[in-house]
Design an enzyme around this catalytic site. Structure first.
Site, PDB file in Angstrom:
ATOM      1  NE  ARG A 524      -1.949  -0.783   3.752  1.00 34.87           N
ATOM      2  CZ  ARG A 524      -2.364  -0.172   4.852  1.00 34.87           C
ATOM      3  NH1 ARG A 524      -3.584   0.342   4.917  1.00 34.87           N
ATOM      4  NH2 ARG A 524      -1.570  -0.066   5.904  1.00 34.87           N
ATOM      5  CB  SER A 585       6.666  -6.522   7.443  1.00 34.39           C
ATOM      6  OG  SER A 585       5.921  -5.381   7.763  1.00 34.39           O
ATOM      7  CG  ASP A 639       4.965  -5.437  11.638  1.00 32.79           C
ATOM      8  OD1 ASP A 639       6.027  -5.606  12.259  1.00 32.79           O
ATOM      9  OD2 ASP A 639       4.227  -6.379  11.285  1.00 32.79           O
TER      10      ASP A 639
HETATM   11 MG    MG Z   1       0.031  -6.936  10.516  1.00 33.00          MG
END
Ligand code: MG
Ligand code: ADP
Length: 895
Positions: A524, A585, A639
Site C-alpha cells: 500500500r 516487514s 510494524d
Molecule cells: Mg500486521
C-alpha cells in the site's frame, strides 16, 4: 350450574399462551444467578451433562426411595446400545413411621435393604461381591445439588419429615450407612431425582431423550439445558440436565385467575396452603380432591345428588385418583360409575352419574392441558436457546395419570403443538421406571471419569502452572539482557534490534507524510495528514506482480516508485516534497533510522541484489533513476514500532508495541545506557525485540509438547521462531489439529474415526478457534464447522473440541503475557518505580478477533507483574499511520 362449573375448569387457549410465557419467564428467573433465590420454578442443576451413548457396560446398583417402598435394582449393561440390560429387582416396604422418624434410621434401613438384596443376588457367585459396585441413588425430593454425588436436602415433601436430614448431603448419609453395613465396595456415585432417572431410562443409542415428565402424585419435568445458561452451576460447556421443580409455578399469584373455588378448598385443606399451586391443579394426589370439592359445591347448588345424603363426601381423601380414573375411563354408559359412587355410599341418579363423569373428565382434562402448557414452555425454551428454527425432541414419560388416563397423551400432544408449533415432541413411555436410568447415569459418570483421565493426560502438558509461567518470564528477561549486551547479542535468541526511534509522539506533530507498507498482506501507499484536529489518511493498494517479486531488485524498487508517483498524482500531491516512512516487514539489521540492511527475503519475495543492501538506499536510487523528487525517505519502520507509534499518538503512555497476528513480536522503549549494541548513553530507543525467536537456542525446550514438535517440523523453518509457534495465528489451528488427531486415535473423539480431510495440514484454521470458543455459541455451529471438515461430531465431541481450543489459546495468551511481564518489569526497574503505569499498543487479528485471548492475556499479566498497571490500546493501521508518525517525530526531533 354444571356448565358454569365445567367452564371454570377449562382454560381458553389464549390464556394458555400467556401461561406458557409466564412459565418461560420463571424458567429464566430460576436459571439466573441474581434471581434464582426468589424463583418459583427452581430450575435445579443436576450435574448430569451427558446422556448415554450405548457403550456403557458393567454392573450398577440402584436404590430408589419411593413413597412407601425402597426399590433395589441391579442393572447389568452390555455396551450394546443399552437396548436390553439385565435387571434384578427387589422391593422392600418402608416400616410404619420411619418416614417421620430419625434420618439415621431411614438411611440405616436403606442400607440394610441393600445388604439383603446383595446377599440374595450374589449368593451363588461369591467372587462378584468383591468387585467395586457403583451405586445410583434415586431420591425424589428437592435438593441443592453441587456435584453429581453431592446433594443437600432442601425440604422434605410427600409426607416425609425425618429429622436431621434437611441441609445435609444425602449421599454422605447414605454412604456412611452403607459403610456401617460393611458394604465398602458399594460406592455412591450419583444422586438424582425420579424425573431425571426417567429421562435417562428412555435414552438409548440413536434415540437420545432430552426431556422427561413425571405426571404422578406430584408433577415435575426435567430437560437438557445449555450449560452456560445454568448460572447456578459453574459448568459452562455443553449441556446440563435441569430439574425444573415446576410444581411451585404460580406460587407468586400468576395462576390466581385460573384457580377455581374447588382448587382453593383443596389448597386450604392441604398441609402446605399457598404452596405448589401448579402441582395442586395437576398432581394425582389432588385430582380426586378437586372432584370431591366440585361435587360438594354442586350439591349445595342442587345441581347433583338432590335430596340425598352426601355426608361421605365431607371426608378428605375418600374420592381417590383411582375412582377418578375408573370413572373417566368408562366410555360407554354409566353402569360402572353408578357402582363406584354407590360403593362410596352415595345414591346417584342416572343424571348424577353423567354429571360426575363430566366433572371428572374436566378435572383430568385440565391436568393434561396444564402439563401440555408446561411442556410447550420447555420445548420453546430449548428451541430458542439452541438457536434452532424447529426442534425435534424425545420426551420420556412416566406417572399414574399418564398411564391411567387414555386421552392424556392425545391432549398433551395436541395442546403443546398448538402452543409451540415450532417444536415436535415424540413421547417415549418409560418401561422400567427410573431404576434403569439411575444405573445409566452412574454408568455414564464412570465412563466420563475414565475419559476425563485420558483427556487430562493428553492436555496436561499444554496446561501451564504459575511456576511454569514465572520461569518463562525469567528466561525472557535473561534473553533480553543477552540480546542487549554487546558481547552476548550474537548468541541471544531474542535479538533486541535497535530501531533508532528515540521518541514516541507527543501530540504536537503536524504535517503531511507519505507511508509505504510492504510485506503485509497488501502493498500500500498512503498519505497521512497530521493536523490539530487529528489524523486522517488516504491509501491505495497496489499489486506487485510475481515476476517483479522474483525479478531484479532494480525492477522491484522502480515499480514501487511508479506506484508512489501514481498515488501522488491521484492525490494531487505532485508539487510537494513529502517525508516518507517505510514499513518494511522483513528481517533487517537497522543501523540508522533511515539505514537498514536486508537480512533475508521472506513471504514469496526473492528480488535479486537486495540481501545485504540498505533498503532505504535502494529506494532512493530508484527515485533518482525515475527522477522523482516529490518525496524524502526519512525512516524505515518495523510494524511493531509502527503500532506503538500509532497508539502513542493517542496515548502518551504507550511505550510498548505488540503484534499477535500471523506471527508475534513486541517492541518497547529502552534506556540507551542499557543498549550495548548502539553507541551513546543518553535518552531512550525503541527496541524491536523479535521475540518470536525466543527459545530458538533451546531454552524453552521443556515447554514444547509432542504436538508443538510435529507442528514445528512441518513448517518451512523448523527449529526457528519457536515462541511464535506457540502463540500466533499461523500455528494455533494446526496445534489443535494435531491434538484432535491424537485424541481420535485414542478413541476419545469422533468414535475413533479420522476423516481424511482432518489429516490435511493447516486445514483447521485459527479463526475456527475464535468461533468455537465464543461463549454461548450453540453447539450446532461447532458441528457445522466440523461438518465442513467431513467429521460427524456428537454433542460430546463438540464439548471436548471446545476444551482443546480453549487449552491451546489459553496457553498462547499466557505465554504472551509472560513475555510482556518480563518487558514491563524491566521498564519498571529501569525507571526505579514501585509502580509502573504503561500502555501497550496492539495489533493483529488473533488478538482483535479471538473472544478470550485479550482477557486471558490481561489477567495473566496482572498476575505475573502485579506492580505494573498495564492498559492495552488497539492500533488502527499501525503500519500506515505509525510509519508516518515515525517520520513526523523524526522531523520534529530534527527541527
Ligand atoms: Mg500486521
Ligand atoms: P498479519 O499478522 O499478517 O499482519 P493479521 O494481523 O490480520 O495479519 O493476522 C492474520 C492471522 O490472523 C492469520 O494467520 C489467521 O490465522 C489469524 N486469524 C484470522 N481470522 C481470525 C479470527 N477470526 N480469529 C483468530 N485469528 C484469526
Amino acid at each position: 350450574q354444571i356448565q358454569r362449573a365445567l367452564r371454570s375448569l377449562s382454560i381458553p387457549l389464549e390464556r394458555l399462551h400467556i401461561m406458557k410465557g409466564h412459565m418461560m419467564q420463571d424458567m429464566c428467573k430460576g436459571l439466573s444467578r441474581q434471581t434464582h433465590a426468589q424463583a418459583k420454578v427452581r430450575m435445579l442443576p443436576t450435574y448430569i451433562c451427558s446422556i448415554p451413548n450405548g457403550t456403557e457396560n458393567g454392573n450398577f446398583l440402584v436404590v430408589e426411595l419411593c413413597q412407601s417402598q425402597i426399590r433395589t435394582v441391579l442393572v447389568t449393561l452390555y455396551g450394546d446400545g443399552n437396548m436390553s440390560p439385565r435387571m434384578v429387582y427387589k422391593i422392600f416396604d418402608l416400616p410404619e413411621g420411619i418416614a417421620q422418624g430419625e434420618g439415621e434410621a431411614l438411611f440405616d434401613f436403606i442400607a440394610q435393604c441393600l445388604s439383603q438384596f446383595l446377599t440374595e443376588t450374589f449368593s451363588s457367585d461369591t467372587n462378584k461381591s468383591e468387585e467395586r459396585l457403583p451405586l445410583g441413588f434415586v431420591f425424589p425430593f428437592s435438593c441443592r445439588q453441587t456435584q453429581l454425588d453431592k446433594a443437600e436436602l432442601l425440604t422434605w415433601s410427600k409426607g416425609f419429615s425425618c429429622s436431621g436430614v434437611v441441609g445435609k448431603d444425602v449421599v454422605q448419609l447414605l454412604q456412611s450407612a452403607i459403610n456401617k453395613q460393611e458394604l465398602c465396595h458399594v460406592d455412591v456415585v450419583a444422586v438424582m431425582n425420579d424425573t431425571v432417572g426417567t429421562m435417562m431410562t428412555c435414552s438409548t443409542e440413536g434415540r437420545p431423550c432430552e426431556v422427561a415428565m413425571v405426571a404422578d402424585k406430584g408433577s415435575n419435568c426435567c430437560f437438557m439445558a445449555e450449560a452456560y445458561l445454568v448460572e447456578t452451576a459453574d459448568e459452562t460447556s455443553g449441556r446440563m440436565c435441569v430439574n425444573t421443580e415446576w410444581g411451585c409455578f404460580g406460587d407468586d399469584g400468576t395462576l390466581n385467575d385460573v384457580f377455581t373455588p374447588y382448587d382453593e378448598c383443596v389448597d386450604v385443606e392441604s398441609s402446605n396452603p399457598g404452596e405448589k399451586r401448579f402441582e395442586k391443579m395437576v398432581g394425582t394426589l389432588y385430582l380426586g380432591e378437586i372432584v370431591r370439592h366440585a361435587l360438594i359445591a354442586l350439591t349445595a347448588e342442587k345441581a347433583v345428588f338432590t335430596g340425598t345424603d352426601i355426608a361421605v363426601l365431607k371426608e378428605k381423601g375418600v374420592f381417590t385418583m383411582q375412582h377418578v380414573l375408573e370413572i373417566v375411563r368408562n366410555e360407554d354408559g354409566t353402569t360402572d360409575v353408578k357402582r363406584i359412587l354407590e360403593d362410596l355410599g352415595l345414591q346417584p341418579s342416572e343424571r348424577d352419574c353423567g354429571r360426575v363423569q363430566q366433572v371428572c373428565r374436566a378435572v383430568v382434562g385440565r391436568s393434561a392441558t396444564l402439563h401440555a402448557t408446561g411442556l410447550a414452555a420447555i420445548l420453546s425454551y430449548m428451541c430458542q436457546t439452541r438457536d434452532m428454527e424447529t426442534l425435534m425432541v424425545n420426551v420420556g414419560m412416566e406417572g399414574e395419570i399418564y398411564k391411567g388416563y387414555p386421552r392424556f397423551e392425545e391432549i398433551l400432544m395436541s395442546v403443546s403443538r398448538l402452543l409451540s408449533p415450532e417444536c415436535m415432541a415424540t413421547l417415549l413411555p418409560s418401561r422400567d421406571g427410573s431404576g434403569r436410568g439411575a444405573a445409566m447415569v452412574t454408568a455414564v459418570a464412570l465412563r466420563l471419569a475414565a475419559q476425563r483421565r485420558e483427556v487430562n493426560e493428553v492436555l496436561g502438558p499444554l496446561r501451564l502452572s504459575r511456576a511454569d509461567l514465572e520461569k518463562v518470564q525469567a528466561l525472557m528477561r535473561q534473553e533480553m539482557e543477552q540480546g542487549l549486551g554487546k558481547d552476548t547479542n550474537a548468541t541471544a535468541s531474542v535479538r533486541m534490534l535497535p530501531t533508532y526511534v528515540t521518541h514516541t509522539p507527543d501530540g504536537t506533530e503536524r504535517g503531511d507524510f507519505l507511508a509505504l507498507d510492504l510485506g503485509g498482506t497488501n502493498f500500500r501507499v498512503l498519505v497521512v495528514h497530521v493536523t490539530e484536529e487529528g489524523i486522517n489518511m488516504a491509501s491505495e493498494i497496489y499489486v506487485i506482480p510475481a515476476d517483479i517479486m522474483q525479478g531484479t531488485g532494480e525492477a522491484l524498487f522502480d515499480h514501487i516508485i511508479d506506484c508512489i508517483v501514481d498515488f501522488q498524482m491521484k492525490q494531487n500531491l505532485v508539487k510537494d516534497m513529502l517525508p516518507l516512512g517505510f514499513t518494511f516487514s522483513f528481517p533487517c539489521k537497522q543501523v540508522g533510522l533511515d539505514k537498514a540492511l536486508l537480512l533475508t527475503w521472506t513471504k514469496g519475495f526473492s528480488a535479486s541484489g537486495c540481501v545485504g543492501q540498505d533498503v532505504v538506499q535502494l529506494l532512493r536510487e530508484a527515485a533518482r533513476r525515475k527522477q522523482h523528487l516529490g518525496m524524502q525517505v526519512v525512516a524505515l519502520v518495523n510494524d511493531t514500532v509502527g503500532t506503538m507509534m500509532a497508539c502513542g499518538y493517542d496515548d502518551p503512555k504507550c511505550e510498548i508495541g505488540l503484534i499477535v497476528g500471523t506471527g508475534t513480536n513486541a517492541c518497547y522503549m529502552e534506556e540507551m545506557k542499557n543498549v550495548g549494541t548502539v553507541q551513546g548513553d543518553e535518552g531512550r530507543m525503541c527496541i524491536n525485540m523479535e521475540w518470536g525467536a525466543f527459545g530458538d537456542n533451546g531454552c524453552l525446550d521443556h515447554l514444547f509438547t509432542s504436538f508443538d514438535k510435529v507442528v514445528d517440523e512441518t513448517t518451512i523453518n523448523p527449529g526457528k521462531q519457536r515462541f511464535e509457534k506457540l502463540i500466533s495465528g499461523m500455528y494455533l489451528g494446526e496445534i489443535v489439529r494435531q491434538i484432535l488427531m491424537v485424541m481420535t486415535e485414542k478413541q476419545l473423539l469422533f468414535q475413533g474415526k479420522l476423516s481424511p480431510k482432518l489429516q490435511t495440514r493447516n486445514i483447521f484454521q485459527t479463526k475456527f478457534l475464535s468461533t468455537i470458543e465464543l461463549n454461548g455459541l450453540p453447539l450446532r455451529q461447532i458441528r457445522a464447522i466440523l461438518n465442513e471438515l467431513e467429521i460427524d461430531a456428537s454433542f460430546e465431541d463438540s464439548v471436548l473440541l471446545r476444551e482443546v481450543c480453549q487449552t491451546v489459546s489459553l496457553r498462547a495468551a499466557q505465554l504472551c503475557a509472560a513475555g510482556l511481564a518480563a518487558v514491563v518489569e524491566k521498564m519498571r526497574e529501569n525507571q526505579g518505580l514501585d509502580q509502573l503505569s504503561v500502555t501497550v499498543g496492539v495489533d493483529g487479528t488473533l488478538y482483535k478477533l479471538h473472544p478470550c485471548f485479550s482477557d486471558n492475556l490481561r489477567k495473566t499479566l496482572k498476575d505475573l507483574a502485579p506492580n505494573c498497571n498495564v492498559s492495552f490500546l488497539l492500533s488502527e493501521d499501525g503500519s500506515g499511520k505509525g510509519a508516518a508518525l515515525v517520520a513526523a517525530v523524526a522531523s520534529r526531533a530534527a527541527n
